[in-house]
Each structure stands twice: as structure tokens, then as C-alpha cells.
Design a protein around this motif. Structure first.
Motif, PDB file in Angstrom:
ATOM      1  N   SER A   1       9.854  30.121  25.896  1.00 24.69           N
ATOM      2  CA  SER A   1      11.107  30.326  25.175  1.00 24.69           C
ATOM      3  C   SER A   1      11.095  29.571  23.855  1.00 24.69           C
ATOM      4  N   TRP A   2      12.074  29.889  23.026  1.00 27.51           N
ATOM      5  CA  TRP A   2      12.164  29.251  21.714  1.00 27.51           C
ATOM      6  C   TRP A   2      12.299  27.741  21.847  1.00 27.51           C
ATOM      7  N   ASP A   3      12.874  27.298  22.963  1.00 25.53           N
ATOM      8  CA  ASP A   3      13.190  25.880  23.113  1.00 25.53           C
ATOM      9  C   ASP A   3      12.230  25.196  24.094  1.00 25.53           C
ATOM     10  N   GLN A   4      11.061  25.790  24.252  1.00 24.93           N
ATOM     11  CA  GLN A   4      10.136  25.249  25.238  1.00 24.93           C
ATOM     12  C   GLN A   4       9.713  23.822  24.867  1.00 24.93           C
ATOM     13  N   ASP A   5       9.815  22.956  25.809  1.00 23.76           N
ATOM     14  CA  ASP A   5       9.384  21.566  25.623  1.00 23.76           C
ATOM     15  C   ASP A   5       7.855  21.554  25.569  1.00 23.76           C
ATOM     16  N   MET A   6       7.287  21.175  24.409  1.00 28.30           N
ATOM     17  CA  MET A   6       5.835  21.284  24.262  1.00 28.30           C
ATOM     18  C   MET A   6       5.098  20.296  25.152  1.00 28.30           C
ATOM     19  N   ALA A   7       5.751  19.205  25.509  1.00 31.02           N
ATOM     20  CA  ALA A   7       5.111  18.278  26.444  1.00 31.02           C
ATOM     21  C   ALA A   7       4.923  18.964  27.799  1.00 31.02           C
ATOM     22  N   ALA A   8       5.949  19.736  28.204  1.00 31.65           N
ATOM     23  CA  ALA A   8       5.845  20.467  29.466  1.00 31.65           C
ATOM     24  C   ALA A   8       4.761  21.538  29.369  1.00 31.65           C
ATOM     25  N   VAL A   9       4.686  22.157  28.215  1.00 35.12           N
ATOM     26  CA  VAL A   9       3.647  23.166  28.007  1.00 35.12           C
ATOM     27  C   VAL A   9       2.263  22.527  28.154  1.00 35.12           C
ATOM     28  N   ASP A  10       2.126  21.386  27.557  1.00 36.50           N
ATOM     29  CA  ASP A  10       0.824  20.702  27.640  1.00 36.50           C
ATOM     30  C   ASP A  10       0.493  20.359  29.089  1.00 36.50           C
TER      31      ASP A  10
END
Lengths: 334, 334, 334, 334
Positions: free
Chosen positions: B316-325
Motif C-alpha cells: 500500500s501507499w503507506d507501507q512501513d518499509m521496515a516491515a517490508v524489509d
């Protein structure tokens, strides 16, 4: 100063706060915790188990309800001046797949049991005519009159005798309740109403109306048809949040009372002679010459001409009482 | 951590600020100054004069468009996995008054000119069969592929040759554009598209989608049918405000890029072998055993099983990039 | 010599005599004595109480039935090659107000319980998908196969388990019964069929088909919808008269046997190798090169090309057996 | 003796002979040589190129026409007592997919230009109301009055000024023409009529009505919708044959004159005082006390009570003039 429509009012603080809060909830469609709480919250208000669904417009609420209680081969009895007949672009025909509206007359846009009975009696029982299957009444009416529970009960009884289901268009339901002071249960399901369009938008919500089904058997069809009509918002949690916030602490009732109080003040200023109908909600229909209307408008007040020699004033939950006082004074000085 | 739907994302700051602002504007339906600015704002983006209407859902946008370009006696050609076929509860049948969907196959949920042609060729021209009248494609597709302008143009040409109007379901149009970097005009009207459902909700709006009509002649019918379907919000200004706020400074494009970037990071982690489709927007379909999926879920990640041995991840537009990592790492370590 | 359609056959003597007789009866719509006798006459044939309505076309019979057993929000499961899908111009969508057809495959256009089950299993129970509500099978099928009672019963049981109502399109029901020799009750209501389109036109009537409702509760809606669809003929007595005349002395069965016998003779001539399907009614699908087909046509026989290398032959109640013999000889000598 | 409905009359000799003849023709649907000749035959009668389609009922003819000239979002202006409003079970709503009927008043069930104009003027041009798109008038009217060409032309001009298409329900068109003696072209297309339901069943056909389209552009849609509504009979040649037979030698006009003559004789017997409307076709509305009506019935005459103190008499093409004389005498002696 705005007196032309309660649709033009702002969203109320409770609704706006709810949106902020909902923005911290992550889930989709109506699977969120707030949508799930709607049934319970409205059941508590109505003192019986109800199914409560959010929708974005009153037209959607009305027509989803009508489609659930009237087959395509049937007719909905309603007042000639009903919103569903005059202001919904034929939406009832769309949602019901071509069912008819069967129009009746009545003072102040109210339907009476005798008018209902007479309309039904005109229909032959053969297959050449369209049989009435439902009754739809508006409360408060299009002319700002509020049904008493006993009136609705009489209609409900006449309807039941003839096999009709009953819908109430409550775009200004809060205003009606604020005026009569009756219990919401008494004027709805206890009086024979099967489905209620419970209006919140004119009363301070941003984009959330509630469709209340007193017959849970209608729920499955309405939920499916809501989706089929494009009315299942993927971020429905924002609608649920508004409704819950406005139920809490009776915000909906306070908002309605504020709008009614403004209307009452204007009614008093106008006086009995000028009022086309008693003022029992937040709308006034006031006799006024074109010159008089023009002079009021010159003082900065916005409102609709309704008919030759008649204007409509609508007050809102957020009406500035100073502006109301000035308008009252302007009317008095005509 | 949420990877199950972009519908579950929050409304973006620009949209929320717009709501606050709209709360200071007093007017009803689509008569407000912001709704009036939509045509201009979208015309500027699309480099041609368009009619732009707000609606609350993608289903409403899609089906209002289809009803405008396909008569009840006609058919809409679409992919077998199209949202209008599988996820809109029969809404196309409702809005078009019973027109048919004519299903075609195609890799990654893309329609090709040859598949379109073959489907049309199967229909006899007599009155016993339903003639194709429109084509509907989804961009980005249901499997996260983005059409290039040349692909759409080829479809548009084939459609035109056969007398079909063209609709694009752009629930994730922003993501497609963010991926291809092509001009929005090139992938729509210049390629033969007549109507576009331009999605904002999955991309950070609260409840506003845009229906873009490249043929102004469709405007009157769609405006009437929008009201008739209960989709004309009385406080529509809040929808217009969101759209305008997200057009300004290309918020819609930035949001889409952010979601795509998160998807791209995950795609890289998953690697070519695991990906069912190339990742060209914000959705990933990843081959994964049930045990693997369970181990990822145990680490706190939410997502859907899509098919046996396959999961779907949506960013999503607001995706937490730390969570993505962290998710990327988890996938790598499978 | 005509082998292209049983629709092109003449009306049979019993039907024509009935018209003459009806011409001496004075009454309107379905209030005549003959229409009143239909329920009784068909109830006797079906060994149970049925509601029997005349209509003018098979499409009307099929679609009135479907509308009675499938809501607008539901789907009808049927074979991909079903007449309702391919040859009725979208009439199911019109009569059901937009319900969907859910297509399944199956040899010879037969639906099997496992195909039915698999189609239903693919649908999620949420409101985003269209739930199957009915099953429609064709008997004899579009490829001339006849269902045995046990096959229908297995489908009926699978349908009931999943909450589906069952419709049988019996445009060639007489031919199917003439072939299997089973009781009409066994292949219909005893097997779970709720409504039957009992075809008479292809079997020698002029313009009368029968819609048989095994569930009397469907009668009121269907009667109203028949009128609402413009299918209540004011001189309906002429339709009732044809049906009664063809029921008397089993004219319908004799006619069907005659057509089947002609088909059987051609089937024998064609031989197993050339037949695409076993011949179990009055239709043959015969493998034939374009040159072969041309040579047959040169000898004066009319029929349709069905697919590359395949022609369709249809025999009628009034087939001239001498012509059949000549065609059989022509096929043999290919 | 039958005076209750022209629907109860027999099929006339020309029609019955045509059926016998059609029974020797082998072809299906509307691909037969007789259906092909309809356009030419009616074009000759109407002195212009028309598209002529057979259908089985007047309701089908009316509603196929309305669906062709009024979109689902529009309204059809018609008289409050029109057949389409009162006696077609909501068929207009079905065929038009939910368009509205907009009712006007007028003496003898006639619509006047001023009534039409006033109805249109009441509709606001915004999207909240349903805009009139078509006008439907009945000729002869439901009360047996016949429009003169000049009256229709005035309506046609008013309609055109407002963008309306015009339909004429001519269930008793023959009777109207037989009465006025005007040219059929003058009272239809030259007066602005776009589509005509030209009734044959009440005038001696068995089951064939003609739908005449003066705008050929409507043909394709109507042909498709005829099939989609289940009104394309596979043995349509029997309908075409009846129409052609009744056009030949002006059988339709002779039949209508015979019915009118019987009505005129009864009108003279009743006298001006008893007649509710002038008798201009084959229907009489006669003031009569309940006792008087009973005494007539005792003498063997069948007819409908229409309203308190009012009965309806309808004469037919095959009316026995001796019976007419006896009824005239009975009325005179009241």
C-alpha cells in the motif's frame, strides 16, 4: 447565511473525530470491528434485535429497502410528494427492477390509513393490474411534519391487513424524534415498520446513512444487493465510525434538537398566518411575496423559492443562532 | 503487519486534510465549486477535455461506465478473471439491465487483440445471440500486470474495427502508470479508451473514486444514472476535495510509487522462481508451500492464500518499509 | 427436402383441428374453459398436481421459469452449450433482472453432478460473488442426448444439497421420453425438477408451449410475470386448445416417436463412425467433409453446417419417410 | 350474447384461411417469405417506408415500442387511464428497465398538447427528477374516442418541441380509422408518430399484432429485444400470414367498420343522455342503473359494469346484427 438545505451543513465534530480514529484501523469492506458493532448499537437504541447497514446516501437506503420488500411485479404505495417519487431520479424503478409507485394524496405529505385503503381498493386482484406490496412513508415528511407513533401504528395495521410491508424514509428521522419525543421503537417496528432509512447526513454525518432492518430475514438479500449496487465501500469502516460516534451520547438527537430549535424560532417569528404547515422538524414553508423574499435575500439569507408566494427554509444542526435571530427579525419586520 | 489488501490502508494525509477543508464549504450534491473543478483538473492531467465524476466505489465507477457503453441487448468482452466478473456480485448485470459478460482467457489476466477477435467471431450476427458491444480491461490487471500504451492501442483498434466501445477498470491505474512511466493520455483515450475507472481508494483516498469519460456525449446519461443508482452523495464536496487534493502535486503518483517500491523490494527477495507473474504494480503472487506460508505468518505478516501453493501479497501507499524489509528477509530465508 | 429444423415443420392435424374448434369459443385471456383444464390434463400426465401455463415460445417458458426460481442476485448453473446461454439473445438476463448464467462443461451438453458441484465449490460464500441459486438442464440436450431419470435424480439430489432449484428445458422433451420410454414423472418432479418447459412447437403445435410448475407456490408469480412480459394472449384459448388436443390420445408422444424413428433410420445409415453423439432423439450430428455435404445438398437435402467437418440433421414429426430413405441412401453411398 | 370484449370474438375467415396456407410453408423464426413481405405491405398502406414486425400481444407491441423510444432513466407521458398504466401488469416498467409513466388527465382518455406541456413543465431539468422522453397515446382511446389527424399532429409538434418520441397504442386503430375515415399516414407518421402498435387481434386475428416503426433506425434494437423478450416465435410465419391476409382487400378495415356499425346502432338506441362519451369506435359507456343493467342481462346479454351507474358494451367484427337489434330494443325500452 445558509437556510437552503441541511445537506449543505458541515460534518459535525463527532463525525470528523470518528474519521480520524477510523484512519488508524486497517481492514476492508464491512469486515471491520466497527461495522460489526452497528447491529448491537442500533439494536440497543431500538430495543429489539435489528440488522443495521451503512450506506452512503438516503436514496440507496430507501431503494435497497424497497427492493427487499416489494417484488418487481408489485407496487409501493407512497405520497405523491414523496422523495422516492420526486427526487430520486427513478431509483426505485431501478432497484426494484421496475416495480411501480402508487401515489396517494394527503395533507402535509402524510399518508393516512384511509388513503392507503382507497388506493389498494382501486386495484383489481387479476393479473392485469399491479398489486400493492409495500407502503413507504417519510418521517419527518417532505413538508416537515412528524408522524406520531399512533399514526404509524394505524398505517401499519392497515398495511398488515392488506399484506403490505412497510418502509419509513427517515432522512430527517432524528428531527421527527426530537420533535415528538417518542421512543424510536414505538414509531418504527412496534408500529409495523419493517425497514427504516435512518438519516445521518442531513443531521451532521459526512457520508453515512443507516439502513435498519427490523426483519432479520431481509438481511442477506440486502447485503448482497448493497454490493451489487456498488454500495459496499471497501473502506466502509469510515462510515461505521461516523454512525457509532453519532449514536454515542445521543449526538444524533442533540444535533436534531439544535436544528429544530432554529426552525422553531423562525416559525415563531413567521407566525401562524404565514406558515403553510405546522413546523414539526427543521423545515419551514413560509408564505411570502416575491418582493418580501427578495428583501430578505438582500439581507444575506439564502433559501429556495418553493412555489409562487412560498419559500422553504431549512435549518441545520450547526445553524448559527445569531443568524437565526437576524432572519427571525427580518421576517418579523416584513 | 498488513499485506493482505490495499483497501485496508489508511487514508493519506492529503485526503484527510481535504476533508477538513471541505468541512468549511457549504453546498449540496455536485453543485459545489470543487466538483465543478474536477473536469478541468482531470482534463489537464489527460491532455484532453474529459468529464470527471466522483463516485464512492470502484464497482459503481465500472458499472456506470459499462451501462453507458453497452446496451441491455449487448455483451461486454472481458477477461475470465476480471473483477467485474468475479468480485462485483453481479453488478454489471444490474447496472446494464441484464447485458452479458463474454469471457476470454489470457495470461496474467490480460486480454489480447486475438482473444478479443476470436470471441467476437464466435458470435453469429443473427438476433438469437448477444452481440459484443464493449470491451473492458483492467489496468493494472488482477494479477498485477500493467498494460503498455501500445497494447491498449492494439486492443482499441481491434475493438473499433468491430464497433466496440472500450472501458478500462483502473482500480490500480496509478500503480500501472507509476510502473510503466507512460503518459496517462497514451494509455487511455489516445489508445481508444472511452471510459476509465480511475481508482483512488486503494491509493490513499477515503471514499472517492473518479469516473473519467473521454466521450463527453456519455456525460448526461452517466450523471442521471449515478443519481438513479443512489450514488450522488448530497455532500459530494468531500469526495471532490479528496480527488483534487490527490491530483495536486501528483500525490496519487507518489502514493502509487511508494506501494510499487514496496512490492518491488519483495519481488526481488522472492526471486524469479517464486513469482507467478512479473511484478508490475503493487501485487505479488508468490509460490510458497503451506508450511512456508505458515512460517511467514508466524512472524506476524498478514496475507491471503490465493491458490494451492500460492499466496498474494499486496502493498500500500503507506507501507512501513521496515516491515517490508523484515518480510523480504523472511521470504529470502525460506 | 427439409432436415434443417423441427421449427420448420407444419402444425399437426390435431393442433389445426383444435384451432378450428377454439374458434367457436368466446372468452378472453386465460379465463376460458380450455385454459382451465390444462392443470388437470397435465396433472394427470405427470401423476401429481401441477400448474400448467401456455406460452408462445420456448424462450418465454424457460425464462419465466428461471425468473421464478433464481433471484436477480443469484446465478443459474447450465451447460456452456445450453440454449439459454447461446440462442435466447440474453433473455435469461432480461427476465431474471440480471442474474448470471454459470457455465459448466460436459459431454454431449449434459451436466453431471460432479460438474455442478465443482462449479458451486468455486464460488466463495461472501457477498462479492454471485451464489448459484438454480440449475437448468436441457432434455433432450442440444446434441440430442436424452437424460435418464436416474441421471436427473442424481443432479436433483446434488442441487438440493446445495440449495438450488431445478429447471428442465424440454424443448424436445417429447423426443427424450419417446426415446427412453421412462415415465414423465420419474424424469421430472420425482427427480427433483421444479419447473419444466414442455415443448410442443417443435413437436407439431403451431404456437403453444407448456410451462409446467411442480411447485404450486411458483404459480402466482409466474402468472403475473407472464402478463408483465406481454405473454398473456387475449385469445389464449387457441393455445390451450392445441395443448389439450396434443395431450389427448398421446399425439405428442406419437409425433415424437415419428421424428425419432426418422432420426434413427438416418443414424443407422450414417453408422457409428460418422456420428458425433449417439442419436437419442431427433437430432443427428454427422461427420462429413465439405465435399460430402455438398454432394448431399445437390441431391436436394437441406441442413445446417454445424462445425468444420460436421453437419446437423433434424427430423420432424411430419418427416416424409421416403425422403428419409433417400437421404439414408445418400449418406450410405458417401 | 357477447358484448363484453372484442378479445372474445372469433378469428375471422381470412385469418383462419391464412393459417391453413401457412401450414404448407416450411421455414423458421422470421426468415419466411411472409414475414419478409410485411415491411412492403405495411409500407404500401402507410405510404412510406416502415419496419413492420409481428408480435403476439398488444402489450408486447406497446412495450417493445416504449423501450425503443424511452431510456431507463426517462419517463413516458401517458393518460391516467391508459392501458399501459392500468392493464399491462407493469410491463412498461419491465421492458423499459424501470422508466416511469408520467400520468396526465384529459377528457375521454385523450391527451392534449396543453396537458402534455404542463406535465413536462413540472419537471426540473436537474438529475434528481425523471425527464420525459416519450409520449404514448391510445387511438381509439380507452373510452372509445378517435383522434383526428390534426389532434395527433398538435401533440406531435408539442412533443417534438420538447424532444419527445411518440408512440401510438392502436389496439383499436382499425376502429379509429374506420370512424374518422382519415388516411393512416396522416394520423401517424405525418403527425409525428414514431411507432404504432397496430392491433389485429381485437379486429379478427387469432394471435398476430403488428408493430410499425416509422423510424427504421429503431428496427435493429426492437428485433433484438423482441427475441430477448421471448416474442420471436419459431413458427412466426403463421403470424405474418394472418397480417398479410387481413391487409389484403382491406379486411382489417371491413372488420372494423362492422364492429363500429354495431356500436353506432347501440349508441343510437341509447341516446345522447345515456352515453358517457360520444361513440367513435366499437365501445360504448352507457349510464344505467343496477336494476336496468340486471334487466338487460336477464335478456341474455353479457357485458361489464364499468363504474357505479355505468356499463361498458363492446362490439366485435363478427357481431350478430340480430343480437345487436335485440339489445338496441332492450336499451330503448328501459
Amino acid at each position: 447565511m445558509r437556510f437552503f438545505s441541511d445537506n449543505a451543513a458541515a460534518a459535525c465534530p463527532a463525525a470528523m473525530r470518528a474519521l480520524e480514529e477510523a484512519n488508524r484501523l486497517a481492514t476492508a469492506y464491512d469486515g471491520d470491528e466497527w461495522s460489526a458493532r452497528l447491529d448491537e448499537a442500533f439494536s440497543s437504541l431500538f430495543e429489539t434485535e435489528v440488522t443495521a447497514l451503512w450506506v452512503s446516501t438516503g436514496t440507496a437506503a430507501n431503494c435497497l429497502a424497497l427492493a427487499a420488500i416489494c417484488p418487481p411485479t408489485g407496487a409501493v404505495v407512497c405520497h405523491r410528494d414523496a422523495h422516492i417519487e420526486n427526487d430520486e431520479a427513478g431509483a426505485p424503478g431501478f432497484f426494484t427492477h421496475g416495480a411501480k409507485l402508487m401515489l396517494v394524496d394527503g395533507a402535509g405529505a402524510k399518508v393516512t390509513p384511509s388513503a392507503l385503503g382507497a388506493a389498494c381498493d382501486r386495484i383489481r386482484p387479476d393479473v392485469h393490474q399491479v398489486p400493492p406490496a409495500a407502503l413507504s412513508i417519510t418521517n419527518a415528511t417532505e413538508y416537515g411534519l412528524s408522524y406520531r407513533a399512533a399514526e404509524v401504528a394505524a398505517l401499519g395495521a392497515e398495511g398488515k391487513r392488506r399484506g403490505l410491508r412497510v418502509h419509513m424514509d427517515g432522512a430527517r428521522f432524528g428531527n421527527a424524534i426530537a420533535f415528538t419525543g417518542e421512543r424510536v421503537a414505538d414509531v418504527t417496528w412496534r408500529a409495523g415498520v419493517d425497514a427504516l432509512s435512518f438519516g445521518f447526513v442531513k443531521n451532521g454525518a459526512m457520508n453515512a446513512e443507516a439502513l435498519i432492518l427490523f426483519d432479520p430475514a431481509l438481511g442477506d438479500t440486502v447485503r448482497r444487493q448493497r454490493k451489487r449496487a456498488g454500495h459496499l465501500l471497501s473502506k466502509g469502516r469510515y462510515l461505521a465510525a461516523q454512525l457509532l460516534a453519532m449514536l454515542e451520547n445521543d449526538v444524533w438527537l442533540d444535533n436534531a434538537r439544535a436544528a429544530n430549535a432554529a426552525a422553531a424560532a423562525l416559525a415563531e417569528a413567521a407566525g401562524h398566518e404565514r406558515l403553510v404547515y405546522p413546523v414539526e422538524a427543521n423545515e419551514l414553508f413560509v408564505r411570502m411575496t416575491a418582493d418580501e423574499a427578495a428583501s430578505i435575500r438582500e439581507q444575506g439569507f439564502d433559501f429556495y423559492d418553493w412555489a409562487p408566494g412560498e419559500v422553504r427554509l431549512v435549518t441545520s444542526w450547526d445553524q448559527d443562532m445569531a443568524a437565526v435571530d437576524r432572519l427571525a427579525a427580518a421576517i418579523r419586520s416584513l
